[in-house]
Design a protein around this motif. Structure first.
Motif, PDB file in Angstrom:
ATOM      1  N   LEU A  58       0.821  -1.208   0.000  1.00  0.00           N
ATOM      2  CA  LEU A  58       0.000   0.000   0.000  1.00  0.00           C
ATOM      3  C   LEU A  58       0.857   1.261   0.000  1.00  0.00           C
ATOM      4  N   PHE A  59       1.956   1.230   0.737  1.00  0.00           N
ATOM      5  CA  PHE A  59       2.819   2.409   0.818  1.00  0.00           C
ATOM      6  C   PHE A  59       3.723   2.570  -0.404  1.00  0.00           C
ATOM      7  N   PHE A  60       4.083   1.435  -1.009  1.00  0.00           N
ATOM      8  CA  PHE A  60       5.001   1.482  -2.146  1.00  0.00           C
ATOM      9  C   PHE A  60       4.392   0.743  -3.337  1.00  0.00           C
ATOM     10  N   VAL A  61       3.845   1.513  -4.259  1.00  0.00           N
ATOM     11  CA  VAL A  61       3.169   0.950  -5.429  1.00  0.00           C
ATOM     12  C   VAL A  61       4.138   0.114  -6.254  1.00  0.00           C
ATOM     13  N   SER A  62       5.383   0.567  -6.348  1.00  0.00           N
ATOM     14  CA  SER A  62       6.366  -0.159  -7.155  1.00  0.00           C
ATOM     15  C   SER A  62       6.599  -1.564  -6.616  1.00  0.00           C
ATOM     16  N   TYR A  63       6.523  -1.724  -5.295  1.00  0.00           N
ATOM     17  CA  TYR A  63       6.678  -3.049  -4.691  1.00  0.00           C
ATOM     18  C   TYR A  63       5.470  -3.928  -5.011  1.00  0.00           C
ATOM     19  N   ASN A  64       4.295  -3.334  -4.971  1.00  0.00           N
ATOM     20  CA  ASN A  64       3.070  -4.089  -5.259  1.00  0.00           C
ATOM     21  C   ASN A  64       3.087  -4.653  -6.677  1.00  0.00           C
ATOM     22  N   TYR A  65       3.565  -3.857  -7.630  1.00  0.00           N
ATOM     23  CA  TYR A  65       3.534  -4.273  -9.034  1.00  0.00           C
ATOM     24  C   TYR A  65       4.876  -4.823  -9.524  1.00  0.00           C
ATOM     25  N   HIS A  66       5.804  -5.071  -8.595  1.00  0.00           N
ATOM     26  CA  HIS A  66       7.117  -5.618  -8.954  1.00  0.00           C
ATOM     27  C   HIS A  66       7.724  -4.792 -10.087  1.00  0.00           C
ATOM     28  N   PHE A  67       7.715  -3.487  -9.893  1.00  0.00           N
ATOM     29  CA  PHE A  67       8.076  -2.551 -10.953  1.00  0.00           C
ATOM     30  C   PHE A  67       9.580  -2.538 -11.215  1.00  0.00           C
ATOM     31  N   SER A  68       9.936  -2.575 -12.497  1.00  0.00           N
ATOM     32  CA  SER A  68      11.335  -2.474 -12.913  1.00  0.00           C
ATOM     33  C   SER A  68      11.539  -1.117 -13.589  1.00  0.00           C
ATOM     34  N   PRO A  69      12.291  -0.184 -12.973  1.00  0.00           N
ATOM     35  CA  PRO A  69      12.475   1.145 -13.561  1.00  0.00           C
ATOM     36  C   PRO A  69      13.068   1.108 -14.967  1.00  0.00           C
ATOM     37  N   THR A  70      14.083   0.264 -15.178  1.00  0.00           N
ATOM     38  CA  THR A  70      14.721   0.182 -16.498  1.00  0.00           C
ATOM     39  C   THR A  70      13.719  -0.282 -17.550  1.00  0.00           C
ATOM     40  N   GLN A  71      12.999  -1.343 -17.230  1.00  0.00           N
ATOM     41  CA  GLN A  71      11.988  -1.860 -18.153  1.00  0.00           C
ATOM     42  C   GLN A  71      10.887  -0.838 -18.379  1.00  0.00           C
ATOM     43  N   GLY A  72      10.484  -0.148 -17.280  1.00  0.00           N
ATOM     44  CA  GLY A  72       9.403   0.824 -17.379  1.00  0.00           C
ATOM     45  C   GLY A  72       9.738   1.977 -18.299  1.00  0.00           C
ATOM     46  N   VAL A  73      10.913   2.564 -18.124  1.00  0.00           N
ATOM     47  CA  VAL A  73      11.316   3.700 -18.963  1.00  0.00           C
ATOM     48  C   VAL A  73      11.477   3.259 -20.411  1.00  0.00           C
ATOM     49  N   SER A  74      12.125   2.100 -20.618  1.00  0.00           N
ATOM     50  CA  SER A  74      12.360   1.600 -21.977  1.00  0.00           C
ATOM     51  C   SER A  74      11.046   1.345 -22.708  1.00  0.00           C
TER      52      SER A  74
END
Length: 362
Positions: free
Chosen positions: A176-192
């Motif tokens: 809930l506090f960290f959306v990136s953790y909830n969605y297993h977010f990858s910054p490199t993949q996301g920007v690309s």
């Protein structure tokens, strides 16, 4: 002065991480960098289409029975059209079996039933399976395995928070506090992917969804099982003794009552009551050998001792029945844990007879 700045660095780092995490709230960026969906998520994503199809059937004056359970309920899927005894029920009736998921648990069932209500669909009756194995905290296929597959929305996380134990409550708070953790977010993949206008790789999603939304399987008369007293010694060893041992290792190992799974069963019952969903909580029949093995581990009769206390005796929506109490004539088994698909018409008839006792079943 420099010393003071150094002390502030950790706060700046935390602030930057927090701000980057909030960028993931942007749907386009989140979809570009999230983890690809896994099987449990695919099931939930596919359900709205299922419920829309069922609503259309109801608009055409067809009764819809939703069958929710494990492989013991999945045998309903073996019939393209289940014959219903006219003395039990007349008129068109459809059995929705795509909500039966092999090796599943009450946690996923609760999310499925929640999605049903969110879609504005209410079945004419819900056949909800009760199996003692689902209440084992150490079941290989418990909520612990599905939890790792899911990326739930904030409202869903808040809803399920009280039912989980402390360990998983901490994880929910982190999600809930960290959306990136909830969605297993990858910054490199996301920007690309965002630059390229792409989203996360969903090949597994399309494969799983195509399989999940398949048509009902026609009954295969070559594999209908064996009568209770007609097993050869080898068949009995393979299908009854050895299969029972495999079930014990997977589903009953280190049997410990799961407060979490029981909590989700309780939430399903509450949801059915609050939304006036006629529900038959039923226990499938298993082979006597496996039934005794399971009883020696669980104590047996859990539908009565654990299921019945959840249901108000004067409920206008819910009834219970165990098919392990000699309520059917079918004695044909595929293995120790599953009756034959040829038993389905009789099972459906018996459950519909119970459904007719429910005041809100029309």
């Amino acid at each position: 002065m420099n010393q003071k700045r150094i002390y502030l660095y950790p706060f700046f780092i935390i602030l930057i991480v927090f701000l980057i995490d909030k960028l993931v709230c942007i749907p386009e960026l989140r979809e570009a960098g999230r983890r690809a969906y896994k099987s449990g998520q695919n099931v939930l994503i596919g359900l709205p289409k299922v419920w829309e199809e069922d609503k259309k059937l109801q608009s055409e004056n067809t009764k819809v029975v939703v069958v929710t359970g494990t492989s013991r309920s999945d045998i309903f899927h073996e019939w393209e059209k289940i014959p219903v005894n006219p003395s039990t029920y007349t008129g068109p009736i459809y059995f929705e079996t795509r909500s039966s998921i092999k090796a599943s648990e009450y946690f996923l069932f609760y999310l499925m039933i929640q999605s049903m209500t969110k879609a504005g669909f209410k079945p004419d009756v819900l056949f909800l399976e009760f199996s003692e194995e689902m209440l084992n905290e150490n079941n290989v296929f418990s909520y612990k395995s599905k939890w790792q597959e899911l990326m739930l929305h904030e409202d869903e996380l808040i809803d399920i928070y009280p039912t989980f134990n402390f360990k998983y409550q901490r994880e929910i708070l982190a999600k809930l506090f960290f959306v990136s953790y909830n969605y297993h977010f990858s910054p490199t993949q996301g920007v690309s992917n965002w630059i390229k206008g792409k989203t996360a790789n969903d090949d597994t999603y399309f494969i799983a969804l195509a399989s999940y939304l398949n048509k009902k399987r026609p009954l295969d008369t070559k594999n209908v099982g064996i009568e209770l007293d007609n097993f050869t010694p080898k068949e009995y060893k393979d299908r009854i003794i050895d299969y029972s041992e495999s079930q014990r290792e997977l589903l009953l190992t280190k049997y410990t009552f799961s407060e979490t799974e029981y909590g989700f069963l309780k939430k399903i019952i509450q949801h059915a009551e609050e939304h006036n969903i006629p529900t038959v909580l039923w226990e499938p029949q298993v082979h006597p050998y496996y039934n005794q093995l399971r009883k020696s581990i669980t104590g047996g009769n859990l539908l009565e001792t654990l299921g019945r206390p959840l249901v108000n005796p004067n409920s206008k929506n819910i009834r219970l029945i165990s098919l392990n109490k000699g309520n059917t004539n079918c004695k044909t088994f595929v293995d120790s844990s599953h009756v034959s698909p040829i038993c389905v018409p009789e099972i459906a008839d018996k459950l519909l007879q119970i459904a007719k006792e429910i005041p809100n079943f029309k």
